[in-house]
Scaffold this motif. Sequence first.
Motif, PDB file in Angstrom:
ATOM      1  N   ALA A 237       0.836  -1.201   0.000  1.00 35.79           N
ATOM      2  CA  ALA A 237       0.000   0.000   0.000  1.00 35.79           C
ATOM      3  C   ALA A 237       0.869   1.248   0.000  1.00 35.79           C
ATOM      4  N   LEU A 238       1.958   1.227   0.766  1.00 39.10           N
ATOM      5  CA  LEU A 238       2.872   2.364   0.774  1.00 39.10           C
ATOM      6  C   LEU A 238       3.528   2.518  -0.593  1.00 39.10           C
TER       7      LEU A 238
ATOM      8  N   LEU B 270       3.255   5.811  -2.880  1.00 40.01           N
ATOM      9  CA  LEU B 270       4.437   6.576  -3.306  1.00 40.01           C
ATOM     10  C   LEU B 270       4.455   6.758  -4.815  1.00 40.01           C
ATOM     11  N   LEU B 271       4.095   5.718  -5.552  1.00 36.08           N
ATOM     12  CA  LEU B 271       4.041   5.831  -7.013  1.00 36.08           C
ATOM     13  C   LEU B 271       3.007   6.881  -7.433  1.00 36.08           C
TER      14      LEU B 271
ATOM     15  N   VAL C 292      -4.407   9.117   2.689  1.00 38.96           N
ATOM     16  CA  VAL C 292      -5.544   8.986   1.765  1.00 38.96           C
ATOM     17  C   VAL C 292      -5.334   7.831   0.788  1.00 38.96           C
ATOM     18  N   PRO C 293      -4.278   7.830  -0.039  1.00 38.30           N
ATOM     19  CA  PRO C 293      -4.126   6.687  -0.947  1.00 38.30           C
ATOM     20  C   PRO C 293      -3.770   5.398  -0.197  1.00 38.30           C
ATOM     21  N   PHE C 294      -3.005   5.507   0.876  1.00 38.25           N
ATOM     22  CA  PHE C 294      -2.599   4.332   1.649  1.00 38.25           C
ATOM     23  C   PHE C 294      -3.830   3.590   2.171  1.00 38.25           C
TER      24      PHE C 294
ATOM     25  N   LEU D 125      -2.156   5.091  13.209  1.00 38.03           N
ATOM     26  CA  LEU D 125      -1.825   3.675  13.366  1.00 38.03           C
ATOM     27  C   LEU D 125      -1.271   2.981  12.120  1.00 38.03           C
ATOM     28  N   GLY D 126      -1.568   3.512  10.959  1.00 39.38           N
ATOM     29  CA  GLY D 126      -1.252   2.795   9.726  1.00 39.38           C
ATOM     30  C   GLY D 126       0.209   2.752   9.336  1.00 39.38           C
ATOM     31  N   PHE D 127       1.009   3.663   9.869  1.00 39.93           N
ATOM     32  CA  PHE D 127       2.398   3.767   9.430  1.00 39.93           C
ATOM     33  C   PHE D 127       3.404   3.344  10.500  1.00 39.93           C
ATOM     34  N   GLN D 128       2.945   2.683  11.554  1.00 36.12           N
ATOM     35  CA  GLN D 128       3.800   2.420  12.705  1.00 36.12           C
ATOM     36  C   GLN D 128       5.105   1.719  12.361  1.00 36.12           C
TER      37      GLN D 128
END
Length: 166
Positions: free
Chosen positions: A37-38, A42-43, A60-62, A108-111
């Motif tokens: 997802a990351l 990024l793309l 948002v996109p993640f 929480l999504g990027f921990q």
Amino acid sequence: MTHRTAIEQFTDQRPSLDSYWRALILFGRNVASYKFALGQSLLELGAQERELVSLDELAVPFSRHVCRHLRTVDRQGTSQRSKFLDACRAHNAGELREDDLIETTRRLGFQNVIDAFHVLDGVEIDQRFFLDERSNRGGRRLTDQMHRLLEEAERTSLTDETESRW
């Protein structure tokens, strides 16, 4: 072909930016789908020629990518429970507003995924597609390598390959 030999094929024999990207997506450290997802996020953001991306903007996109994949396959990692994935499921069920999902994603999504993204075979690679500037600038800085990757490689191919790894 051993795991190490497969990694060396991407990083030692042809160390182009797209080889580094593919090696990270194929062999990089992960226990959940967050890396994919990351990568997709990024793309997308890099194609918009973004430089500094806040956590809210990245969320948002993640979260969109994670939610989309949860609709297809409910399990997205090795952990039994995840508050972040539960929030994505609640959003998919219409029980959580998008604003609340973005806030939960930011918290929480990027921990672990931010720190683990550039790790290959236990070592951080020296080609960085983003810099973590959460502490001093409040976001991620997409690097020249990310922008060159998108100029040199076919973005559709990278997107499709990242998607297929999911």
